[in-house]
Enzyme design. Structure first.
Site, PDB file in Angstrom:
ATOM      1  N   GLY A  66      31.549 -15.078 103.586  1.00  0.00           N
ATOM      2  CA  GLY A  66      30.172 -14.765 103.080  1.00  0.00           C
ATOM      3  C   GLY A  66      30.072 -15.345 101.681  1.00  0.00           C
ATOM      4  CD  GLU A  67      28.782 -17.065  97.359  1.00  0.00           C
ATOM      5  OE1 GLU A  67      28.522 -17.841  98.622  1.00  0.00           O
ATOM      6  OE2 GLU A  67      29.263 -16.995  96.568  1.00  0.00           O
ATOM      7  CB  CYS A  69      36.544 -16.878 103.746  1.00  0.00           C
ATOM      8  SG  CYS A  69      36.051 -18.384 102.950  1.00  0.00           S
ATOM      9  CG  HIS A 128      35.509 -18.477 108.183  1.00  0.00           C
ATOM     10  ND1 HIS A 128      34.973 -17.444 107.793  1.00  0.00           N
ATOM     11  CD2 HIS A 128      35.564 -19.323 107.029  1.00  0.00           C
ATOM     12  CE1 HIS A 128      34.270 -17.462 106.583  1.00  0.00           C
ATOM     13  NE2 HIS A 128      34.817 -18.404 106.082  1.00  0.00           N
ATOM     14  CD  GLU A 137      35.010 -15.299 110.687  1.00  0.00           C
ATOM     15  OE1 GLU A 137      36.356 -15.180 110.574  1.00  0.00           O
ATOM     16  OE2 GLU A 137      34.513 -15.359 109.877  1.00  0.00           O
TER      17      GLU A 137
END
Ligand code: GLN
Length: 208
Positions: free
Chosen positions: A54-55, A86, A177, A179
Site C-alpha cells: 500500500g502506502e 512491499c 506482492h 498475494e
C-alpha cells in the site's frame, strides 16, 4: 490460533483470500481465526501478523494515530511471526534511505523506497525465494533492501543484483506482492512458521 492482517490501507483483502485458500487446502480453517486488524482490541491473543502493501507513509501515520504502533512493535520484538510485503517491508525496516515517516524499525535492514523508479513502476519476473523455486514476483513501485544491518538477516531473494526478500528471526520481508499471484507457496511457508512458533510457545509454557 489467531492470524491478523493489518487492514488500515492497501492490499489486505488479497492476503486474507490467499490465507483462506491455504487454510482450506490444509483443512485448517476451523483451527485458525483470520482477523482484520483495525484497532487495539483486535490485537488480543494475536499469534501472527501480515503487513500488506500500500502506502507506507499513510500506514505508518495511521498506526501511530490509532495507537497501534507501539503494541505491534512490542509483539514483533517479542517474537511474533510477521509477513511483510512491499509497504509492509518499509514499515518494518530499521532505516529508510529516502524517508523520515513513522516506521516500526524491528527489521535490521536499510531500504530504499520506490527504488525501481516511476517509469518502471510495475513488473513481473520469476526467481527463487528461499527454498521456493521459480516463484512469480510482482513488483509495484517496490522498495529494495540496500543493506543488511545484522549478520542474522538471511537473504531469500535477489533480482537484478538487488535484495528483494529477507528473513530475520520470525520476520519475513518481501519487496514484491505474493498475494497478487495464484501461487500460494509463500503463504504456506508463513503458516508453517506460525504453527512452529505456536508449538514452541506451548512447550515453553509447559516446561516453565
Ligand atoms: N511505494 C510504496 C511505499 O513507499 C510501496 C508500494 C507497494 O506497497 N506496492 O509505501
Amino acid at each position: 490460533m489467531k492470524i491478523g492482517v493489518l487492514a488500515l490501507q492497501g492490499a489486505f483483502i488479497e492476503h486474507i483470500k490467499m490465507l483462506e485458500n491455504v487454510l482450506t487446502k490444509k483443512e485448517m480453517s476451523e483451527l485458525v481465526d483470520l482477523v482484520e486488524i483495525r484497532q487495539l482490541k483486535d490485537l488480543e491473543g494475536l499469534d501472527a501478523l501480515v503487513l500488506p502493501g500500500g502506502e507506507s507513509t499513510v500506514q505508518g501515520k495511521l498506526l501511530h494515530d490509532l495507537n497501534l504502533f507501539n503494541p505491534i512493535k512490542e509483539l514483533i520484538e517479542s517474537g511474533m511471526p510477521v509477513l511483510a510485503t512491499c509497504a509492509g517491508l518499509i514499515l518494518l525496516a530499521k532505516e529508510i534511505e529516502n524517508e523520515k515517516g513513522f516506521h516500526l524499525g524491528t527489521f535490521p535492514i536499510k531500504v530504499v523506497r520506490n527504488a525501481y523508479g516511476r517509469q518502471l513502476g510495475s513488473f513481473v519476473t520469476k526467481e527463487n525465494v528461499g527454498t521456493i523455486e521459480n516463484y512469480p514476483l510482482t513488483f509495484i513501485r517496490a522498495p529494495y533492501i540496500k543493506e543488511r544491518l545484522s549478520k542474522d538477516v538471511e537473504v531469500l531473494s535477489v533480482v537484478d543484483d538487488k535484495i528483494v526478500g529477507v528473513k530475520y528471526k520470525n520476520q519475513i520481508g518481501l519487496a514484491f506482492h505474493p498475494e497478487m499471484t495464484k501461487d500460494n507457496r509463500i503463504h504456506e511457508e508463513f503458516l508453517k512458521l506460525v504453527l512452529e512458533n505456536c508449538k514452541n510457545k506451548t512447550s515453553n509454557k509447559l516446561a516453565s
